[in-house]
Design an enzyme around this catalytic site. Structure first.
Site, PDB file in Angstrom:
ATOM      1  N   HIS A 190       0.979  -1.201   0.086  1.00 55.90           N
ATOM      2  CA  HIS A 190       0.078   0.058   0.155  1.00 55.90           C
ATOM      3  C   HIS A 190       0.999   1.170  -0.089  1.00 55.90           C
ATOM      4  O   HIS A 190       0.357   2.288   0.591  1.00 55.90           O
ATOM      5  CB  HIS A 190      -0.927   0.306   1.092  1.00 55.90           C
ATOM      6  CG  HIS A 190      -1.796  -1.347   1.364  1.00 55.90           C
ATOM      7  ND1 HIS A 190      -2.926  -1.492   1.057  1.00 55.90           N
ATOM      8  CD2 HIS A 190      -1.251  -2.392   2.241  1.00 55.90           C
ATOM      9  CE1 HIS A 190      -3.395  -2.620   1.344  1.00 55.90           C
ATOM     10  NE2 HIS A 190      -2.332  -3.382   1.991  1.00 55.90           N
ATOM     11  N   SER A 238      15.171  21.798 -15.991  1.00 46.70           N
ATOM     12  CA  SER A 238      13.762  22.690 -16.056  1.00 46.70           C
ATOM     13  C   SER A 238      14.485  23.987 -16.716  1.00 46.70           C
ATOM     14  O   SER A 238      15.474  24.532 -16.468  1.00 46.70           O
ATOM     15  CB  SER A 238      13.440  23.001 -14.605  1.00 46.70           C
ATOM     16  OG  SER A 238      12.419  24.010 -14.827  1.00 46.70           O
ATOM     17  N   LYS A 289      16.546  21.900 -10.593  1.00 44.15           N
ATOM     18  CA  LYS A 289      15.620  20.751 -11.087  1.00 44.15           C
ATOM     19  C   LYS A 289      16.699  19.701 -11.777  1.00 44.15           C
ATOM     20  O   LYS A 289      17.254  20.033 -12.511  1.00 44.15           O
ATOM     21  CB  LYS A 289      14.461  20.949 -11.827  1.00 44.15           C
ATOM     22  CG  LYS A 289      13.407  21.679 -10.927  1.00 44.15           C
ATOM     23  CD  LYS A 289      12.549  20.482 -10.314  1.00 44.15           C
ATOM     24  CE  LYS A 289      11.287  20.302 -11.317  1.00 44.15           C
ATOM     25  NZ  LYS A 289      10.507  19.728 -10.672  1.00 44.15           N
ATOM     26  N   GLU A 297       9.762   8.877 -16.950  1.00 47.20           N
ATOM     27  CA  GLU A 297       8.238   9.401 -17.143  1.00 47.20           C
ATOM     28  C   GLU A 297       7.874   9.148 -18.595  1.00 47.20           C
ATOM     29  O   GLU A 297       6.770   8.699 -18.829  1.00 47.20           O
ATOM     30  CB  GLU A 297       8.338  10.802 -16.756  1.00 47.20           C
ATOM     31  CG  GLU A 297       8.432  11.238 -15.377  1.00 47.20           C
ATOM     32  CD  GLU A 297       8.735  13.025 -15.374  1.00 47.20           C
ATOM     33  OE1 GLU A 297       7.816  13.482 -15.208  1.00 47.20           O
ATOM     34  OE2 GLU A 297       9.879  13.296 -15.338  1.00 47.20           O
TER      35      GLU A 297
END
Ligand code: ARG
Length: 458
Positions: free
Chosen positions: A155, A276, A282, A289
């Site tokens: 979970h 970024s 970043k 992704e």
């Protein structure tokens, strides 16, 4: 002039030509189309359906054509509709009227099924090789991380301590099943459809077994209607690739989590991350992704073809031309994802200190504390209750189980003794799970050895 133009009095509307044509995407089948045609023509000569002299001229023409295409000397023609008629037309241009004998005893319906099966067989082998590289990478990283303790989750809540090797080798098992599914898909598609003709074979005395043998098929499709109307092999491959992408996507999701500031379990190599345009701090896991994102696209192909095939009457229908773009796109996508994913994984930096810290919090050793009491004679249900109470006590006092004093333990149950500390150390939690399939170093080493053998024998 169309190769099938005899029955027509008008030429085709330009829009129809464009709409109907598949050459834009089926030209990648040129090699299979030519190889299949050479086998067909050899068989026609062997069976005295055409003369050996004619067959030799056709074969030579086809071989030259193959080189011409490979040397970019050919421009395909939309009007010739698809790769099959393009090759035939180019052959006739090259060798003259003899070329018109190539299509004897054959239809584009069995031809296209042959080309696709041949093409997919090759692609399956390439995808398999890419998975094997990934498996090898997983083995290498796992061998280096047999002692790297991390929290295992259910979970997405910390559950029990495991090792990074144990976690990675879970993916190893998934990818092993993907190889198995690819083999299985291959096995079922490995029957020759050629000779089925349009749907009912032909009146020529074809030797299909001969062609199957030359083209390395296990046998011939035993029903000509099925041979030309079946696209199960594409659907199965799309399903297999979808599952494979699902595995990659789950892995990517974990990688994305692990390199977040909240986890900091791993760091991606600069070469496999992006920045970024506005936030200077970043470092983004774009590769992971994108692989995760492309999974949706592959599922789309799978559902798309299932939907195309649904309710099609036997045998061939033009709808089935739609099998190509989706199948090719799924193959291209997975072939793009696998190597980049493997390279990204190969270059990760493992932060074992943070993984250990992660495993120390969240009471991952609570089960072991309960098992400790069970070993001292307390029934498991009662032990579970006692440790549950201890966990509340720890939360209220900002402690973890290993940080409690013996007095604190004894206040809850007199059964506790100094050996509790060893029993709930993370190392004990991991290495006492010495059941095959479990995280202990001994068992993981055994499983890794089994899987090294598996790779060697592939
Ligand atoms: N381009 C067609 C396809 O991909 C080849 C088979 C066409 N057969 C036909 N009878 N129109 O399915």
């Amino acid at each position: 002039m169309k190769l099938w133009g005899g029955r027509f009095e008008k030429s085709t509307n330009v829009m129809v030509d464009d709409f109907n044509s598949s050459i834009r995407f089926d030209q990648r089948l040129y090699k299979q189309d030519i190889t299949g045609s050479i086998a067909h023509v050899s068989m026609l000569a062997k069976q005295s359906i055409i003369s050996t002299k004619d067959a030799d001229i056709i074969k030579k023409g086809l071989e030259e054509l193959l080189l011409d295409i490979e040397n970019n000397k050919i421009e395909f023609d939309i009007e010739a509709e698809d790769i099959h008629m393009n090759i035939e037309k180019l052959l006739i241009d090259k060798v003259g009227v003899v070329g018109k004998k190539l299509h004897t005893g054959r239809s584009r319906n069995d031809q296209v099924a042959l080309d696709m099966r041949m093409y997919l067989k090759e692609e399956i082998q390439e995808i398999k090789l890419m998975i094997i590289k990934l498996l090898k990478t997983l083995l290498t990283i796992s061998k280096d991380n047999l002692d790297t303790i991390m929290p295992g989750y259910t979970h997405l809540q910390k559950a029990q301590p495991i090792t990074f090797a144990h976690h990675l080798m879970a993916y190893f098992e998934m990818f092993k099943r993907d190889i198995d599914r690819l083999d299985d898909t291959y096995k079922r598609m490995n029957y020759l459809p050629l000779g089925a003709g349009a749907l009912a074979t032909t009146t020529y005395p074809l030797d299909r077994e001969y062609v199957a043998n030359v083209l390395d098929f296990d046998g011939v499709c035993l029903n000509s209607i099925d041979a030309v109307s079946d696209r199960d092999y594409c659907v199965e491959l799309l399903n297999t690739i979808s599952i494979l992408m699902m595995h990659l996507s789950r892995f990517c999701e974990e990688i994305i989590l692990w390199c977040s500031n909240e986890f900091q379990f791993i760091e991606l190599d600069d070469a496999y991350s992006t920045g970024s345009s506005i936030m200077p701090q970043k470092k983004n896991p774009d590769i992971a992704e994108l692989v995760r994102g492309k999974t949706g696209r592959v599922y789309g192909s799978h559902i798309s073809l299932l939907t195309t095939m649904k309710s099609l009457p036997l045998a061939y229908n033009k709808d089935m031309q739609e099998d190509k773009e989706v199948t090719f796109d799924a193959i291209d996508t997975v072939k793009m994802c696998l190597p980049i994913f493997t390279n990204m994984l190969k270059t990760i930096k493992v932060n074992s200190i943070n993984m250990y810290k992660g495993a120390s919090g969240g009471f991952t050793n609570a089960t072991d504390a309960a098992d400790y009491l069970v070993k001292k004679g307390i029934p498991f249900r009662d032990a579970h209750e006692i440790i549950g109470k201890l966990v509340i006590y720890c939360i209220n006092n900002n402690k973890n189980l290993e940080g409690m004093s013996l007095e604190e333990y004894k206040a809850v149950s007199t059964v506790f003794d100094t050996d509790i500390y060893d029993a709930i150390s993370l190392e004990t939690c991991v290495n006492k799970r010495n059941v095959i399939g479990g995280p202990s170093k001994e068992m993981m080493s055994k499983v890794i050895a089994i899987n090294e053998d598996y790779i060697t024998n592939l």
